[in-house]
Design a protein around this motif. Structure first.
Motif, PDB file in Angstrom:
ATOM      1  N   ALA A 141      72.730   1.981  65.799  1.00 38.48           N
ATOM      2  CA  ALA A 141      73.066   1.551  64.440  1.00 38.48           C
ATOM      3  C   ALA A 141      72.108   0.485  63.908  1.00 38.48           C
ATOM      4  N   ALA A 142      71.668  -0.423  64.785  1.00 40.68           N
ATOM      5  CA  ALA A 142      70.907  -1.583  64.313  1.00 40.68           C
ATOM      6  C   ALA A 142      69.395  -1.404  64.371  1.00 40.68           C
ATOM      7  N   ALA A 143      68.901  -0.562  65.279  1.00 38.21           N
ATOM      8  CA  ALA A 143      67.451  -0.455  65.473  1.00 38.21           C
ATOM      9  C   ALA A 143      66.697  -0.069  64.198  1.00 38.21           C
ATOM     10  N   PRO A 144      67.164   0.915  63.394  1.00 37.75           N
ATOM     11  CA  PRO A 144      66.417   1.222  62.169  1.00 37.75           C
ATOM     12  C   PRO A 144      66.325   0.035  61.207  1.00 37.75           C
ATOM     13  N   PHE A 145      67.383  -0.752  61.118  1.00 33.68           N
ATOM     14  CA  PHE A 145      67.366  -1.898  60.209  1.00 33.68           C
ATOM     15  C   PHE A 145      66.465  -3.015  60.744  1.00 33.68           C
ATOM     16  N   ILE A 146      66.443  -3.174  62.062  1.00 31.51           N
ATOM     17  CA  ILE A 146      65.528  -4.165  62.641  1.00 31.51           C
ATOM     18  C   ILE A 146      64.091  -3.763  62.370  1.00 31.51           C
ATOM     19  N   GLY A 147      63.795  -2.470  62.563  1.00 34.59           N
ATOM     20  CA  GLY A 147      62.453  -1.991  62.249  1.00 34.59           C
ATOM     21  C   GLY A 147      62.121  -2.130  60.777  1.00 34.59           C
ATOM     22  N   LEU A 148      63.101  -1.873  59.912  1.00 34.48           N
ATOM     23  CA  LEU A 148      62.869  -2.023  58.475  1.00 34.48           C
ATOM     24  C   LEU A 148      62.579  -3.471  58.110  1.00 34.48           C
ATOM     25  N   PHE A 149      63.266  -4.408  58.763  1.00 33.39           N
ATOM     26  CA  PHE A 149      62.982  -5.816  58.514  1.00 33.39           C
ATOM     27  C   PHE A 149      61.526  -6.144  58.873  1.00 33.39           C
ATOM     28  N   GLY A 150      61.066  -5.629  60.023  1.00 33.64           N
ATOM     29  CA  GLY A 150      59.666  -5.860  60.391  1.00 33.64           C
ATOM     30  C   GLY A 150      58.706  -5.256  59.389  1.00 33.64           C
ATOM     31  N   THR A 151      59.054  -4.078  58.868  1.00 30.22           N
ATOM     32  CA  THR A 151      58.188  -3.435  57.876  1.00 30.22           C
ATOM     33  C   THR A 151      58.135  -4.239  56.582  1.00 30.22           C
ATOM     34  N   VAL A 152      59.286  -4.679  56.115  1.00 25.52           N
ATOM     35  CA  VAL A 152      59.321  -5.474  54.877  1.00 25.52           C
ATOM     36  C   VAL A 152      58.514  -6.750  55.046  1.00 25.52           C
ATOM     37  N   TRP A 153      58.683  -7.404  56.192  1.00 26.86           N
ATOM     38  CA  TRP A 153      57.933  -8.633  56.440  1.00 26.86           C
ATOM     39  C   TRP A 153      56.428  -8.349  56.486  1.00 26.86           C
ATOM     40  N   PHE A 159      50.652  -7.800  51.071  1.00 24.30           N
ATOM     41  CA  PHE A 159      50.461  -8.096  49.649  1.00 24.30           C
ATOM     42  C   PHE A 159      49.879  -9.494  49.448  1.00 24.30           C
ATOM     43  N   ILE A 160      50.319 -10.421  50.299  1.00 25.16           N
ATOM     44  CA  ILE A 160      49.733 -11.766  50.215  1.00 25.16           C
ATOM     45  C   ILE A 160      48.248 -11.708  50.545  1.00 25.16           C
ATOM     46  N   GLY A 161      47.876 -10.916  51.568  1.00 27.63           N
ATOM     47  CA  GLY A 161      46.467 -10.761  51.916  1.00 27.63           C
ATOM     48  C   GLY A 161      45.681 -10.094  50.806  1.00 27.63           C
ATOM     49  N   ILE A 162      46.304  -9.120  50.120  1.00 27.78           N
ATOM     50  CA  ILE A 162      45.625  -8.456  48.997  1.00 27.78           C
ATOM     51  C   ILE A 162      45.337  -9.460  47.881  1.00 27.78           C
ATOM     52  N   ASN A 169      41.258  -2.210  47.158  1.00 26.79           N
ATOM     53  CA  ASN A 169      40.661  -1.043  47.793  1.00 26.79           C
ATOM     54  C   ASN A 169      41.574  -0.524  48.894  1.00 26.79           C
ATOM     55  N   LEU A 170      41.891   0.773  48.852  1.00 25.45           N
ATOM     56  CA  LEU A 170      42.829   1.351  49.800  1.00 25.45           C
ATOM     57  C   LEU A 170      42.339   1.248  51.237  1.00 25.45           C
ATOM     58  N   ALA A 171      41.050   1.356  51.444  1.00 25.28           N
ATOM     59  CA  ALA A 171      40.516   1.278  52.791  1.00 25.28           C
ATOM     60  C   ALA A 171      40.740  -0.087  53.418  1.00 25.28           C
ATOM     61  N   VAL A 172      40.829  -1.090  52.578  1.00 31.43           N
ATOM     62  CA  VAL A 172      41.072  -2.444  53.075  1.00 31.43           C
ATOM     63  C   VAL A 172      42.566  -2.725  53.181  1.00 31.43           C
ATOM     64  N   VAL A 173      43.362  -2.185  52.237  1.00 30.03           N
ATOM     65  CA  VAL A 173      44.792  -2.461  52.183  1.00 30.03           C
ATOM     66  C   VAL A 173      45.564  -1.633  53.213  1.00 30.03           C
ATOM     67  N   ALA A 174      45.123  -0.396  53.447  1.00 31.62           N
ATOM     68  CA  ALA A 174      45.887   0.543  54.273  1.00 31.62           C
ATOM     69  C   ALA A 174      46.171   0.043  55.686  1.00 31.62           C
ATOM     70  N   PRO A 175      45.210  -0.579  56.397  1.00 35.76           N
ATOM     71  CA  PRO A 175      45.528  -1.020  57.759  1.00 35.76           C
ATOM     72  C   PRO A 175      46.695  -1.985  57.840  1.00 35.76           C
ATOM     73  N   GLY A 176      46.786  -2.925  56.910  1.00 33.32           N
ATOM     74  CA  GLY A 176      47.898  -3.867  56.925  1.00 33.32           C
ATOM     75  C   GLY A 176      49.226  -3.178  56.682  1.00 33.32           C
ATOM     76  N   ILE A 177      49.257  -2.215  55.766  1.00 31.69           N
ATOM     77  CA  ILE A 177      50.492  -1.478  55.503  1.00 31.69           C
ATOM     78  C   ILE A 177      50.851  -0.610  56.707  1.00 31.69           C
ATOM     79  N   ALA A 178      49.830  -0.019  57.345  1.00 35.71           N
ATOM     80  CA  ALA A 178      50.094   0.790  58.533  1.00 35.71           C
ATOM     81  C   ALA A 178      50.697  -0.058  59.641  1.00 35.71           C
ATOM     82  N   GLU A 179      50.213  -1.279  59.819  1.00 36.11           N
ATOM     83  CA  GLU A 179      50.772  -2.174  60.829  1.00 36.11           C
ATOM     84  C   GLU A 179      52.228  -2.485  60.513  1.00 36.11           C
ATOM     85  N   ALA A 180      52.539  -2.652  59.220  1.00 37.29           N
ATOM     86  CA  ALA A 180      53.920  -2.943  58.840  1.00 37.29           C
ATOM     87  C   ALA A 180      54.823  -1.734  59.088  1.00 37.29           C
TER      88      ALA A 180
END
Length: 244
Positions: A141-153, A159-162, A169-180
């Motif tokens: 029950a909780a694991a998806p929400f814990i993962g979602l919290f990490g993604t939101v963070w 976005f702060i880095g952007i 530029n997507l090539a620069v932004v995409a890695p950070g979003i992928a990590e999230a």
């Protein structure tokens, strides 16, 4: 907008899971570490509960055969299943509280008390088998929400880095979003097996509970036969309807 030479130079070249984990924010790392621990816990509970339930199913099957072949409660005292043996034990203890001459007038009370004690044995065995199952439910029950919290963070940090880099530029932004988004993937990897194992273990425990009910019914039948075999039928009073 095409990437500039400076953007390309600063782009992360390694986009594997391990590299993205290393570059992630400490909060996202903590979230993923918790989810990895939850996955290990799920695997451990699955292995242990599978071994435990399989062993209990074999023992209760052997106990049912022994109870079906037993002529009396005393001969069924030693059973391979601890719950079935405990049921026979409490029935014998209740029976041995009274002399055999008192069994006939007290038969109903003896059976009621024995049935109540057998229900306690069943409930205790079910609690033992259910240990750890609630952990699986909580992880699922909780694991998806814990993962979602990490993604939101992580996306907030992206976005702060952007904003600080002043580039979209997507090539620069995409890695950070992928990590999230990796945190959400970890959450799903932890939750899906936990839910599947929870359902599997719950069904297995329900099947064992049915066999325990069968064992309880056989013990009560043996107890009833014991009471009937030793019953002292009171003599009929002289003078009936026909003056006999």
């Amino acid at each position: 907008m095409p990437a500039t030479a400076q953007d390309i130079a600063t782009m992360p070249q390694d986009l594997t899971v391990g590299a993205m984990f290393q570059r992630a924010d400490w909060v996202v790392k903590g979230v993923m570490a918790i989810l990895v621990l939850a996955s290990v816990t799920t695997l451990s509970i699955w292995i242990y509960k599978t071994w435990e339930i399989l062993a209990q199913r074999r023992s209760i099957a052997a106990a049912l055969e022994a109870l079906a072949a037993a002529p009396a409660l005393g001969t069924a005292a030693r059973l391979p299943d601890p719950a079935a043996a405990a049921m026979v034990g409490v029935a014998l203890q209740e029976l041995e509280r009274y002399p055999s001459a008192a069994w006939y007038p007290l038969a109903d009370g003896i059976k009621e008390r024995a049935a109540a004690l057998i229900q306690r044995v069943e409930a205790g065995q079910q609690r033992r088998l259910s240990r750890g199952v609630s952990v699986l439910g909580s992880i699922g029950a909780a694991a998806p929400f814990i993962g979602l919290f990490g993604t939101v963070w992580g996306i907030m940090n992206s976005f702060i880095g952007i904003a600080q880099a002043q580039t979209t530029n997507l090539a620069v932004v995409a890695p950070g979003i992928a990590e999230a988004l990796l945190a959400t993937a970890f959450g799903l990897v932890a939750a899906i097996p936990a839910v599947l194992v929870y359902n599997l273990v719950t069904r297995a425990i329900a099947g064992y509970r049915v066999r325990m009910n069968d064992a309880a019914a056989q013990v009560m039948c043996l107890l009833s036969r014991e009471l009937e075999s030793e019953a002292v039928v009171p003599p009929r009073k002289a003078g009936g309807l026909h003056g006999v």
